[in-house]
Design an enzyme around this catalytic site. Structure first.
Site, PDB file in Angstrom:
ATOM      1  CG  ASN A  87     -28.639  -6.180  38.513  1.00  0.00           C
ATOM      2  OD1 ASN A  87     -28.028  -6.549  37.536  1.00  0.00           O
ATOM      3  ND2 ASN A  87     -29.941  -6.372  38.672  1.00  0.00           N
TER       4      ASN A  87
ATOM      5  CD  GLU B   1     -23.625  -5.819  51.332  1.00  0.00           C
ATOM      6  OE1 GLU B   1     -23.617  -4.832  52.075  1.00  0.00           O
ATOM      7  OE2 GLU B   1     -24.684  -6.365  50.949  1.00  0.00           O
TER       8      GLU B   1
ATOM      9  CB  VAL C 104     -34.741 -18.854  44.840  1.00  0.00           C
ATOM     10  CG1 VAL C 104     -34.161 -20.095  44.179  1.00  0.00           C
ATOM     11  CG2 VAL C 104     -34.638 -18.961  46.357  1.00  0.00           C
TER      12      VAL C 104
ATOM     13  CB  SER D  66     -31.533  -8.259  48.434  1.00  0.00           C
ATOM     14  OG  SER D  66     -31.419  -8.664  47.096  1.00  0.00           O
TER      15      SER D  66
ATOM     16  CD  GLU E 176     -33.872 -11.336  49.026  1.00  0.00           C
ATOM     17  OE1 GLU E 176     -33.748 -10.778  50.122  1.00  0.00           O
ATOM     18  OE2 GLU E 176     -33.096 -12.230  48.639  1.00  0.00           O
TER      19      GLU E 176
ATOM     20  CG  HIS F 227     -26.095  -8.791  48.484  1.00  0.00           C
ATOM     21  ND1 HIS F 227     -26.295  -7.509  48.956  1.00  0.00           N
ATOM     22  CD2 HIS F 227     -26.950  -8.943  47.439  1.00  0.00           C
ATOM     23  CE1 HIS F 227     -27.237  -6.931  48.234  1.00  0.00           C
ATOM     24  NE2 HIS F 227     -27.638  -7.774  47.307  1.00  0.00           N
TER      25      HIS F 227
ATOM     26  CG  ASN G   3     -29.844  -4.240  49.207  1.00  0.00           C
ATOM     27  OD1 ASN G   3     -29.567  -3.447  48.300  1.00  0.00           O
ATOM     28  ND2 ASN G   3     -30.107  -5.508  48.969  1.00  0.00           N
TER      29      ASN G   3
ATOM     30  CE  LYS H 216     -33.379 -15.291  49.069  1.00  0.00           C
ATOM     31  NZ  LYS H 216     -32.462 -15.674  47.984  1.00  0.00           N
TER      32      LYS H 216
END
Length: 264
Positions: free
Chosen positions: A76, A85, A23, A52, A25, A73, A123, A30
């Site tokens: 895309n 990850e 869902v 993320s 961020e 993680h 990220n 979450k």
């Protein structure tokens, strides 16, 4: 597709071996979803989060059994990108973590162990890169010039195209976490704030830095220029600013040993 089963209720996850939460961020959202998942699954089910940037230990704080929870993680587009990850929280137990790694490997993914920290590894580097790219756009750089300079360095797509594909709201949420955690080096560019505020989120809303109502998508020109005729020196400067942002954050990641294995 014959094996795909859909459901509108979390209770439909009851017999799953492995559940991935994905869902938006938002820490509290979450946590609520993860708590609902935990109440609906078997005691031996492993839970992953596709967050993320939010720390896994913070997400696990309200779980009754945090030992079976870890970060997973994906990147895309997930059907193409092999990297995942795998982030071990403070309470993640070794056996569920190994089951998770084995499962991901069996699907053709490449799970990489990462230390739990805001933004993890990818990220943090992506945030530094995208923020610098957005600052360049805010300084009157053309969209196509920026993307062209990135692609000439070997990137599969430029930052404008990437941001429009991922969604500027996702990038904004991730970068807010980074800015809160790491301070001024992740200061959020004004252009990113504007894109989020105006709901110009990219492909999902039809417009971001590109106009997705055309085929192929074309650069917009109302927020920043669509493109200019830049000479080699100007293009080289764009490339240096983007790549130096990546190198600087990569050095920080190396120093704090975010990657569990240096070879990764």
């Amino acid at each position: 597709m014959d094996r795909l089963v859909t459901g509108a209720d979390i209770s439909s996850l009851g017999d799953c071996d492995f559940v991935i939460e994905t869902v938006p961020e938002d820490l509290e959202l979450k946590r609520r979803v993860l708590a609902s998942i935990e109440q609906s699954i078997r005691s031996d089910t492993v839970i992953g989060s596709n967050t993320s940037a939010l720390p896994i230990t913070a997400l696990a704080a309200t779980l009754a059994s945090p030992g079976r929870f870890a970060g997973t993680h994906f990147f895309n587009p997930p059907q193409v990108m092999p990297l995942v990850e795998v982030v071990r929280g403070a309470d993640t137990a070794p056996e569920p973590l190994q089951r998770l790694v084995d499962f991901l490997s069996s699907t053709g993914k490449r799970p990489i162990p990462i230390k739990d920290c805001p933004g993890f590894l990818v990220n943090r580097i992506l945030g530094a890169y995208m923020n610098e790219a957005l600052r360049l756009l805010g300084q009157d750089t053309g969209i196509m010039d920026l993307d062209g300079a990135a692609e000439a360095m070997g990137f599969p797509m430029g930052p404008a195209k990437l941001g429009d594909m991922v969604g500027w709201d996702v990038i904004y949420a991730s970068n807010k976490t980074l800015a809160t955690s790491y301070g001024p080096r992740f200061a959020i560019p004004d252009l990113l704030v504007q894109l989020d505020r105006e709901k110009r989120l990219g492909a999902k809303t039809g417009k971001g830095l590109l106009d997705h109502t055309t085929a192929p998508p074309s650069p917009t020109a109302d927020l920043v220029p669509s493109g200019k005729s830049l000479g080699p020196e100007a293009i080289n400067l764009l490339q240096k600013r983007m790549i130096y942002a990546i190198i600087a954050e990569a050095r920080t990641l190396w120093e704090d040993q975010t990657a569990v294995h240096p070879g990764h």
